[in-house]
Design a protein around this motif. Structure first.
Motif, PDB file in Angstrom:
ATOM      1  N   GLY A 172      60.620  40.998  38.370  1.00 10.27           N
ATOM      2  CA  GLY A 172      60.044  39.991  39.250  1.00 10.27           C
ATOM      3  C   GLY A 172      58.630  40.406  39.635  1.00 10.27           C
ATOM      4  N   SER A 173      57.786  39.430  39.988  1.00 10.39           N
ATOM      5  CA  SER A 173      56.398  39.788  40.285  1.00 10.39           C
ATOM      6  C   SER A 173      56.323  40.587  41.581  1.00 10.39           C
ATOM      7  N   ARG A 174      55.373  41.523  41.599  1.00  8.42           N
ATOM      8  CA  ARG A 174      55.106  42.306  42.799  1.00  8.42           C
ATOM      9  C   ARG A 174      53.983  41.628  43.585  1.00  8.42           C
ATOM     10  N   GLY A 175      53.609  42.250  44.697  1.00  6.57           N
ATOM     11  CA  GLY A 175      52.651  41.630  45.616  1.00  6.57           C
ATOM     12  C   GLY A 175      51.321  41.248  44.998  1.00  6.57           C
ATOM     13  N   ASN A 176      50.847  42.040  44.002  1.00  6.39           N
ATOM     14  CA  ASN A 176      49.528  41.742  43.438  1.00  6.39           C
ATOM     15  C   ASN A 176      49.620  40.956  42.125  1.00  6.39           C
ATOM     16  N   GLN A 177      50.814  40.407  41.840  1.00  6.29           N
ATOM     17  CA  GLN A 177      51.002  39.623  40.615  1.00  6.29           C
ATOM     18  C   GLN A 177      51.334  38.174  40.948  1.00  6.29           C
ATOM     19  N   ALA A 178      50.906  37.276  40.074  1.00  3.56           N
ATOM     20  CA  ALA A 178      51.310  35.868  40.191  1.00  3.56           C
ATOM     21  C   ALA A 178      51.351  35.265  38.795  1.00  3.56           C
ATOM     22  N   SER A 179      51.996  34.113  38.684  1.00  6.30           N
ATOM     23  CA  SER A 179      52.163  33.510  37.363  1.00  6.30           C
ATOM     24  C   SER A 179      52.046  31.995  37.469  1.00  6.30           C
ATOM     25  N   ALA A 180      51.875  31.342  36.331  1.00 10.89           N
ATOM     26  CA  ALA A 180      51.805  29.877  36.319  1.00 10.89           C
ATOM     27  C   ALA A 180      52.105  29.357  34.915  1.00 10.89           C
ATOM     28  N   PHE A 181      52.517  28.099  34.870  1.00 14.63           N
ATOM     29  CA  PHE A 181      52.872  27.431  33.618  1.00 14.63           C
ATOM     30  C   PHE A 181      52.074  26.145  33.541  1.00 14.63           C
ATOM     31  N   ALA A 182      51.589  25.795  32.365  1.00 13.15           N
ATOM     32  CA  ALA A 182      50.893  24.514  32.186  1.00 13.15           C
ATOM     33  C   ALA A 182      51.344  23.897  30.880  1.00 13.15           C
ATOM     34  N   ASN A 196      52.115  24.239  25.377  1.00  7.37           N
ATOM     35  CA  ASN A 196      52.424  24.795  26.686  1.00  7.37           C
ATOM     36  C   ASN A 196      51.881  26.217  26.762  1.00  7.37           C
ATOM     37  N   THR A 197      51.673  26.665  27.986  1.00  2.00           N
ATOM     38  CA  THR A 197      51.153  28.019  28.166  1.00  2.00           C
ATOM     39  C   THR A 197      51.745  28.638  29.421  1.00  2.00           C
ATOM     40  N   ALA A 198      51.996  29.931  29.343  1.00  2.00           N
ATOM     41  CA  ALA A 198      52.549  30.673  30.472  1.00  2.00           C
ATOM     42  C   ALA A 198      51.673  31.898  30.691  1.00  2.00           C
ATOM     43  N   VAL A 199      51.267  32.119  31.939  1.00  2.00           N
ATOM     44  CA  VAL A 199      50.426  33.289  32.218  1.00  2.00           C
ATOM     45  C   VAL A 199      50.972  34.073  33.412  1.00  2.00           C
ATOM     46  N   VAL A 200      50.755  35.386  33.328  1.00  2.00           N
ATOM     47  CA  VAL A 200      51.042  36.284  34.449  1.00  2.00           C
ATOM     48  C   VAL A 200      49.776  37.106  34.670  1.00  2.00           C
ATOM     49  N   VAL A 201      49.289  37.169  35.899  1.00  2.00           N
ATOM     50  CA  VAL A 201      48.117  38.008  36.162  1.00  2.00           C
ATOM     51  C   VAL A 201      48.407  38.974  37.306  1.00  2.00           C
ATOM     52  N   ALA A 202      47.707  40.128  37.263  1.00  2.00           N
ATOM     53  CA  ALA A 202      47.749  41.074  38.375  1.00  2.00           C
ATOM     54  C   ALA A 202      46.304  41.341  38.783  1.00  2.00           C
ATOM     55  N   ILE A 203      46.068  41.386  40.081  1.00  2.00           N
ATOM     56  CA  ILE A 203      44.709  41.609  40.585  1.00  2.00           C
ATOM     57  C   ILE A 203      44.707  42.827  41.503  1.00  2.00           C
ATOM     58  N   ARG A 204      43.732  43.716  41.244  1.00  2.00           N
ATOM     59  CA  ARG A 204      43.585  44.882  42.138  1.00  2.00           C
ATOM     60  C   ARG A 204      42.103  45.065  42.440  1.00  2.00           C
ATOM     61  N   ASP A 205      41.734  45.155  43.699  1.00  2.00           N
ATOM     62  CA  ASP A 205      40.348  45.379  44.120  1.00  2.00           C
ATOM     63  C   ASP A 205      39.371  44.392  43.466  1.00  2.00           C
ATOM     64  N   GLY A 206      39.752  43.131  43.453  1.00  2.00           N
ATOM     65  CA  GLY A 206      38.834  42.117  42.940  1.00  2.00           C
ATOM     66  C   GLY A 206      38.726  42.067  41.423  1.00  2.00           C
ATOM     67  N   ARG A 207      39.572  42.829  40.715  1.00  2.00           N
ATOM     68  CA  ARG A 207      39.550  42.803  39.247  1.00  2.00           C
ATOM     69  C   ARG A 207      40.924  42.465  38.696  1.00  2.00           C
ATOM     70  N   PHE A 208      40.930  41.887  37.498  1.00  2.00           N
ATOM     71  CA  PHE A 208      42.201  41.650  36.816  1.00  2.00           C
ATOM     72  C   PHE A 208      42.749  42.991  36.319  1.00  2.00           C
ATOM     73  N   ALA A 209      43.842  43.453  36.914  1.00  2.00           N
ATOM     74  CA  ALA A 209      44.454  44.693  36.434  1.00  2.00           C
ATOM     75  C   ALA A 209      45.245  44.428  35.162  1.00  2.00           C
ATOM     76  N   GLU A 210      45.732  43.202  35.032  1.00  2.00           N
ATOM     77  CA  GLU A 210      46.534  42.857  33.869  1.00  2.00           C
ATOM     78  C   GLU A 210      46.533  41.342  33.720  1.00  2.00           C
ATOM     79  N   ALA A 211      46.597  40.867  32.467  1.00  2.00           N
ATOM     80  CA  ALA A 211      46.807  39.435  32.231  1.00  2.00           C
ATOM     81  C   ALA A 211      47.698  39.302  31.009  1.00  2.00           C
ATOM     82  N   ARG A 212      48.704  38.484  31.133  1.00  2.00           N
ATOM     83  CA  ARG A 212      49.549  38.149  29.974  1.00  2.00           C
ATOM     84  C   ARG A 212      49.429  36.643  29.754  1.00  2.00           C
ATOM     85  N   ILE A 213      49.082  36.265  28.535  1.00  2.00           N
ATOM     86  CA  ILE A 213      48.829  34.857  28.222  1.00  2.00           C
ATOM     87  C   ILE A 213      49.643  34.481  26.987  1.00  2.00           C
TER      88      ILE A 213
END
Lengths: 291, 157
Positions: A172-182, A196-213
């Motif tokens: 499950g996503s943690r506090g600095n992660q979020a996801s969306a579907f389009a 269709n597209t599904a993404v998960v991103v993580a943000i740390r200190d104003g930067r993308f720590a991770e992105a899954r697309i």
């Protein structure tokens, strides 16, 4: 179409029936994919083994950040689950876009994976969540990453005449992660996705720590847009970087001309639009509006 | 082909029927129990004219093996009125002119009932989503949606 229909109450019982029929029995859960295929004469079998009543295959649970969805859980249950809406938003949104309410009341998310369609909405979301599929057979239980389960268009490596997908697992996503579907489709209900597209991103200190697309259907199986993901890694969070990533995802996509889904040229352009929207949506969920 | 015994609750009564193992619920309802309210149109789960409630949830009975109803509750349109008195959703469909040819109506009414049982005060969008698996070729949907919203208001009183 089949001569016997059984409703086992345990996984062991279901496996025993499959074994007794030696390949001439197969599993059914919701049946929303399988039954229309069988009515069209595309499958031939002696016995259907219905796993939808097995207690151990029900329910959505969380344990230390790991989420488990039982194989009998329907799209409707996933879409309305508070846990999934909060911790795997992309999957709740994807499940809500499958078929119609009547289909979602029966069709299961695990079945969407076993069907192995190149753009099964729930399965595309599970690619972005890097889900593992729990498969139980005569020789015990194994966990397989979802990407390894797809063999070809409409063919998964699950042998539904001998083994059972028993659950889906992901973090499950943690506090600095979020996801969306389009999604792009000809109508808002009862329509196959043109894309269709599904993404998960993580943000740390104003930067993308991770992105899954993940983008589909632009290849025989849902496509991880790795170059777009790499481009975002450690990049400052900005609308411009999102646009660049969306462009990279469009370049990586290999859509085909399709009478059903639209021309390759149109769909590649729309990949850019959908990926941008999904990334903006996920990012907005974490930090509010993206500048 | 050997028949299998299927026991289920249909419209509040326990029923046991010997069914072909490959029969769909729709066929058993129509041909064995002579409940012809649910209709077959597309036969592949796309149109909703075959909709019935299975344990309170709307499903397409044309792609539901009958055996899936074993020991469960089925509600068809025939079970909705009580001793000749129409259900408020049915009354609203009549009052709002939401019925034209009538072929989609049983499925529409049942999908609406499933919604209102779960969500007594839906928004118009929620009604549209709840009915999105039921196709109507006559009405243009506007009167159907008005009827459901009106029935919801009446049921809340």
């Amino acid at each position: 179409m089949w001569e016997s229909y059984v409703l086992p109450t345990s996984v062991a019982q279901a496996l025993a029936v499959l074994q007794a029929y030696q390949g001439r029995a197969r599993l059914i859960a919701g049946g929303t994919d399988l039954i229309p295929k069988m009515k069209a004469g595309k499958r031939r079998i002696d016995c259907l083994v219905d796993i939808s009543r097995i207690k151990g295959l029900q329910g959505i649970e969380e344990d230390g950040g790991d989420i488990r969805i039982g194989a009998a859980v329907t799209h409707a249950e996933v879409a309305s689950s508070r846990l999934i809406r909060e911790r795997a938003t992309v999957l709740a949104e994807a499940a809500l876009s499958v078929g119609s309410p009547l289909v979602r009341n029966q069709g299961t998310v695990a079945g969407n994976v076993v069907s192995a369609q190149p753009a099964g909405d729930a399965a595309v979301a599970l690619f972005a969540l890097e889900a593992s599929i729990e498969i139980t057979g005569q020789n015990g239980v194994r966990l397989v990453p979802i990407a390894e389960l797809y063999q070809d268009v409409g063919i998964s490596r699950v042998d539904s005449t001998a083994e059972i997908v028993t659950a889906i697992h992901f973090k499950g996503s943690r506090g600095n992660q979020a996801s969306a579907f389009a999604r792009l489709a000809q109508r808002q209900a009862l329509a196959l996705p043109m894309l269709n597209t599904a993404v998960v991103v993580a943000i740390r200190d104003g930067r993308f720590a991770e992105a899954r697309i993940v983008v589909a259907p632009v290849a025989p199986l849902p496509l991880r847009a790795r170059q777009a993901e790499q481009g975002l890694k450690d990049a400052p969070v900005s609308a411009d970087r999102i646009v660049e990533a969306a462009e990279a995802a469009a370049q990586e996509s290999r859509p085909r001309d399709s009478l059903l889904r639209g021309s390759a040229e149109y769909r590649r352009n729309m990949v850019r639009v959908l990926v941008r929207r999904a990334l903006e949506q996920a990012t907005t969920r974490l930090i509010g509006k993206v500048a | 082909m050997a028949r299998q015994l299927l026991t289920m609750m249909v419209n509040g009564e326990s029923v046991t029927v010997a069914v072909e193992p490959s029969a769909m619920l729709l066929d058993v309802l129509r041909h064995e129990l002579h409940l012809t309210g649910a209709k077959e149109s597309c036969g592949k789960g796309d149109c909703g004219t075959c909709a019935v409630l299975l344990d309170g949830k709307a499903i397409n009975s044309c792609i539901t093996p009958a055996m899936k109803a074993m020991n469960r509750e089925v509600l068809t349109i025939e079970g909705l009125s009580r001793s000749g008195q129409l259900h408020p959703i049915q009354e609203a469909f009549v009052a709002h002119g939401a019925v034209q040819c009538g072929f989609c109506t049983p499925g529409m009414v049942l999908a609406a009932k499933a919604l209102l049982d779960e969500n007594p005060a839906p928004t118009e969008l929620e009604v549209r989503v709840a009915l999105s698996g039921n196709l109507c070729r006559c009405t243009g949907y506007v009167k159907i949606i008005e009827a459901v919203l009106s029935a919801a208001a009446k049921l809340r009183r």
